[in-house]
Design a protein around this motif. Structure first.
Motif, PDB file in Angstrom:
ATOM      1  N   MET A 122      -1.433   6.614   4.606  1.00 29.93           N
ATOM      2  CA  MET A 122      -2.177   5.537   5.264  1.00 29.93           C
ATOM      3  C   MET A 122      -1.673   5.373   6.697  1.00 29.93           C
ATOM      4  N   GLY A 123      -2.599   5.403   7.665  1.00 31.88           N
ATOM      5  CA  GLY A 123      -2.236   5.266   9.065  1.00 31.88           C
ATOM      6  C   GLY A 123      -1.892   3.837   9.437  1.00 31.88           C
ATOM      7  N   ILE A 124      -1.378   3.672  10.669  1.00 33.81           N
ATOM      8  CA  ILE A 124      -0.966   2.343  11.134  1.00 33.81           C
ATOM      9  C   ILE A 124      -2.165   1.404  11.223  1.00 33.81           C
ATOM     10  N   SER A 125      -3.296   1.901  11.713  1.00 34.11           N
ATOM     11  CA  SER A 125      -4.492   1.056  11.835  1.00 34.11           C
ATOM     12  C   SER A 125      -4.936   0.535  10.473  1.00 34.11           C
ATOM     13  N   GLU A 126      -4.859   1.409   9.453  1.00 33.30           N
ATOM     14  CA  GLU A 126      -5.241   0.981   8.101  1.00 33.30           C
ATOM     15  C   GLU A 126      -4.271  -0.055   7.550  1.00 33.30           C
ATOM     16  N   LYS A 127      -2.982   0.127   7.833  1.00 39.88           N
ATOM     17  CA  LYS A 127      -1.980  -0.850   7.384  1.00 39.88           C
ATOM     18  C   LYS A 127      -2.212  -2.209   8.047  1.00 39.88           C
ATOM     19  N   ILE A 128      -2.556  -2.182   9.336  1.00 36.90           N
ATOM     20  CA  ILE A 128      -2.849  -3.426  10.054  1.00 36.90           C
ATOM     21  C   ILE A 128      -4.056  -4.119   9.431  1.00 36.90           C
ATOM     22  N   ALA A 129      -5.104  -3.347   9.155  1.00 38.14           N
ATOM     23  CA  ALA A 129      -6.314  -3.925   8.559  1.00 38.14           C
ATOM     24  C   ALA A 129      -6.013  -4.516   7.179  1.00 38.14           C
ATOM     25  N   GLU A 130      -5.149  -3.846   6.430  1.00 40.10           N
ATOM     26  CA  GLU A 130      -4.798  -4.320   5.089  1.00 40.10           C
ATOM     27  C   GLU A 130      -4.046  -5.657   5.148  1.00 40.10           C
ATOM     28  N   ILE A 131      -3.103  -5.751   6.087  1.00 34.86           N
ATOM     29  CA  ILE A 131      -2.344  -6.999   6.240  1.00 34.86           C
ATOM     30  C   ILE A 131      -3.249  -8.130   6.715  1.00 34.86           C
ATOM     31  N   GLU A 132      -4.134  -7.823   7.680  1.00 30.47           N
ATOM     32  CA  GLU A 132      -5.056  -8.850   8.179  1.00 30.47           C
ATOM     33  C   GLU A 132      -5.970  -9.356   7.067  1.00 30.47           C
ATOM     34  N   ALA A 133      -6.404  -8.454   6.194  1.00 32.63           N
ATOM     35  CA  ALA A 133      -7.257  -8.847   5.068  1.00 32.63           C
ATOM     36  C   ALA A 133      -6.497  -9.735   4.093  1.00 32.63           C
ATOM     37  N   GLU A 134      -5.231  -9.397   3.835  1.00 31.39           N
ATOM     38  CA  GLU A 134      -4.428 -10.206   2.919  1.00 31.39           C
ATOM     39  C   GLU A 134      -4.166 -11.592   3.507  1.00 31.39           C
ATOM     40  N   MET A 135      -3.923 -11.657   4.820  1.00 25.64           N
ATOM     41  CA  MET A 135      -3.710 -12.953   5.473  1.00 25.64           C
ATOM     42  C   MET A 135      -4.966 -13.815   5.411  1.00 25.64           C
ATOM     43  N   ALA A 136      -6.126 -13.163   5.550  1.00 26.99           N
ATOM     44  CA  ALA A 136      -7.395 -13.899   5.492  1.00 26.99           C
ATOM     45  C   ALA A 136      -7.645 -14.455   4.092  1.00 26.99           C
ATOM     46  N   ARG A 137      -7.187 -13.708   3.056  1.00 30.30           N
ATOM     47  CA  ARG A 137      -7.383 -14.163   1.674  1.00 30.30           C
ATOM     48  C   ARG A 137      -6.415 -15.272   1.270  1.00 30.30           C
ATOM     49  N   THR A 138      -5.263 -15.323   1.930  1.00 28.12           N
ATOM     50  CA  THR A 138      -4.210 -16.257   1.531  1.00 28.12           C
ATOM     51  C   THR A 138      -4.488 -17.654   2.067  1.00 28.12           C
ATOM     52  N   GLN A 139      -4.493 -18.640   1.188  1.00 30.90           N
ATOM     53  CA  GLN A 139      -4.677 -20.023   1.610  1.00 30.90           C
ATOM     54  C   GLN A 139      -3.444 -20.493   2.377  1.00 30.90           C
ATOM     55  N   LYS A 140      -3.669 -21.251   3.431  1.00 29.06           N
ATOM     56  CA  LYS A 140      -2.569 -21.739   4.259  1.00 29.06           C
ATOM     57  C   LYS A 140      -2.130 -23.114   3.759  1.00 29.06           C
ATOM     58  N   ASN A 141      -0.957 -23.158   3.146  1.00 29.97           N
ATOM     59  CA  ASN A 141      -0.366 -24.420   2.714  1.00 29.97           C
ATOM     60  C   ASN A 141       1.149 -24.253   2.676  1.00 29.97           C
ATOM     61  N   LYS A 142       1.837 -25.290   2.277  1.00 26.36           N
ATOM     62  CA  LYS A 142       3.299 -25.284   2.288  1.00 26.36           C
ATOM     63  C   LYS A 142       3.865 -24.178   1.399  1.00 26.36           C
ATOM     64  N   ALA A 143       3.202 -23.923   0.284  1.00 21.36           N
ATOM     65  CA  ALA A 143       3.710 -22.932  -0.669  1.00 21.36           C
ATOM     66  C   ALA A 143       3.573 -21.502  -0.159  1.00 21.36           C
ATOM     67  N   THR A 144       2.621 -21.258   0.742  1.00 21.39           N
ATOM     68  CA  THR A 144       2.379 -19.883   1.212  1.00 21.39           C
ATOM     69  C   THR A 144       2.962 -19.614   2.599  1.00 21.39           C
ATOM     70  N   GLU A 145       3.634 -20.594   3.197  1.00 23.79           N
ATOM     71  CA  GLU A 145       4.175 -20.430   4.548  1.00 23.79           C
ATOM     72  C   GLU A 145       5.130 -19.236   4.631  1.00 23.79           C
ATOM     73  N   TYR A 146       6.020 -19.123   3.638  1.00 22.15           N
ATOM     74  CA  TYR A 146       7.010 -18.035   3.648  1.00 22.15           C
ATOM     75  C   TYR A 146       6.320 -16.676   3.559  1.00 22.15           C
ATOM     76  N   HIS A 147       5.369 -16.535   2.637  1.00 17.28           N
ATOM     77  CA  HIS A 147       4.649 -15.265   2.468  1.00 17.28           C
ATOM     78  C   HIS A 147       3.879 -14.895   3.744  1.00 17.28           C
ATOM     79  N   LEU A 148       3.205 -15.865   4.353  1.00 16.41           N
ATOM     80  CA  LEU A 148       2.448 -15.603   5.587  1.00 16.41           C
ATOM     81  C   LEU A 148       3.385 -15.210   6.722  1.00 16.41           C
ATOM     82  N   GLY A 149       4.553 -15.832   6.768  1.00 20.00           N
ATOM     83  CA  GLY A 149       5.528 -15.494   7.803  1.00 20.00           C
ATOM     84  C   GLY A 149       5.956 -14.042   7.718  1.00 20.00           C
ATOM     85  N   LEU A 150       6.175 -13.543   6.511  1.00 21.73           N
ATOM     86  CA  LEU A 150       6.557 -12.140   6.339  1.00 21.73           C
ATOM     87  C   LEU A 150       5.416 -11.198   6.718  1.00 21.73           C
TER      88      LEU A 150
END
Length: 366
Positions: free
Chosen positions: A1-29
């Motif tokens: 998997m290339g760098i562009s694909e890895k970036i797209a994968e992370i951006e997709a996961e961030m978009a799926r993740t709800q932003k709240n106190k419980a997910t702050e640590y995961h989003l930070g990573l």
């Protein structure tokens, strides 16, 4: 998997993740990983472009302004009308294919204005010639973002996203965070203010993700995860930006007035020469430069050719503008003007004295 694909994968996961106190640590990573991959993507392994393609424009003058915008928003017309440089102008996209420099004469200063090729969406990932464009933009003292007033909202948002992705921070200052590498002792984090947007665990994990296991961190403001990563990477560019809305002759006066009142905004019409003088004055203000005049012993001040320095410059920096070796033979300086304690009489000062705009200096050597 290339760098562009890895970036797209992370951006997709961030978009799926709800932003709240419980997910702050995961989003930070995720943000830390995203920043690392983007850095790898944007670091060229070879020189971009062929020799003479206009992307290695030599810096000249007292400051550099990068003219950025989508194709056909009027950048080339503005360059042609405000400098003595001819830039290709046409009613179709991608007329400008290389970086074209011009020189603005502003209050005795020579300012290099670069007309960069039009940015397209996805430029930060290498689409079009976007990577070269944003690389040149990082060398600028000021960014002039040119917008078509009839499409301004969408264009501005897309351009800000692209510039943010390559580490250019518009109209923001560097967060007050200091990282100090040490040989042993693990990670020590000290904060002089309460931290409400990032926690200790996230900060430590981000450092470990960059293989930094022995580090002293001092934080003096309430920062976010993004700001923490920015300072850690150390390759971010904090630069002022003017939003220039062109083609105002195509909208109502009420809309022109509303846009003109927005922060950091100027409204113009290149075709009708409307407000170009206001734009040039705003560029001078945003560059935050001062004119300093020199005076030889027994002569009047030389008002025809001022030195141009950054606001807050010292006498030592003025010496360097005159000649690189002058400070080594410095004895003292007489200064007339706002920075003189005895104004309008001169004050005898040393190298550390901070000059003010339109000061007159007379430098004496050993």
């Amino acid at each position: 998997m290339g760098i562009s694909e890895k970036i797209a994968e992370i951006e997709a996961e961030m978009a799926r993740t709800q932003k709240n106190k419980a997910t702050e640590y995961h989003l930070g990573l995720l943000k830390a990983k995203l920043a690392r991959y983007r850095q790898q993507l944007l670091e060229p392994t070879t020189k971009s472009g062929k020799a003479g393609d206009g992307f290695d424009v030599r810096m000249s003058g007292d400051a550099r302004v990068a003219l950025i915008g989508f194709p056909s928003v009027g950048k080339s017309t503005l360059l042609s009308k405000t400098t003595k440089t001819a830039s290709s102008v046409a009613a179709y996209e991608y007329t400008t294919l290389t970086a074209i420099p011009g020189v603005l004469e502003l209050h005795g200063a020579r300012v290099q204005l670069l007309d960069l090729p039009g940015i397209i969406e996805g430029a930060s990932q290498g689409r079009g010639r976007g990577r070269q464009v944003v690389a040149v933009a990082k060398t600028a003292d000021l960014i002039l973002m040119m917008l078509d007033v009839t499409k301004a909202q969408d264009q501005r948002k897309l351009l800000e996203v692209e510039l943010e992705a390559v580490g250019i921070r518009l109209n923001r200052s560097r967060p007050d965070v200091v990282f100090k590498q040490k040989k042993a002792g693990g990670i020590t984090i000290n904060a002089t203010v309460p931290l409400t947007k990032i926690d200790d665990k996230t900060m430590r994990t981000i450092l470990q993700g960059y293989k930094m296991h022995n580090m002293d961190v001092m934080i003096r403001e309430d920062i976010t995860v993004d700001e923490y990563i920015d300072v850690l990477l150390g390759n971010r560019k904090y630069v002022n930006c003017i939003y220039c809305y062109n083609k105002i002759d195509s909208i109502s006066l009420e809309e022109v007035d509303r846009i003109a009142r927005q922060p950091k905004s100027v409204v113009i019409s290149c075709e009708l020469d409307l407000n170009l003088d206001v734009l040039l004055e705003r560029i001078w203000q945003e560059l935050n430069m001062d004119r300093i005049y020199t005076k030889r012993r027994g002569n009047r001040p030389d008002l025809g050719d001022p030195l141009v320095v950054r606001a807050g410059a010292t006498v030592e920096q003025v010496c360097q503008e005159i000649h690189r070796g002058l400070a080594q033979h410095f004895k003292y300086c007489l200064v007339w003007g706002k920075s003189s304690r005895f104004n309008p009489q001169p004050q005898k000062v040393g190298l550390s004295h901070v000059v003010a705009g339109d000061d007159v200096v007379s430098i004496f050597t050993k």
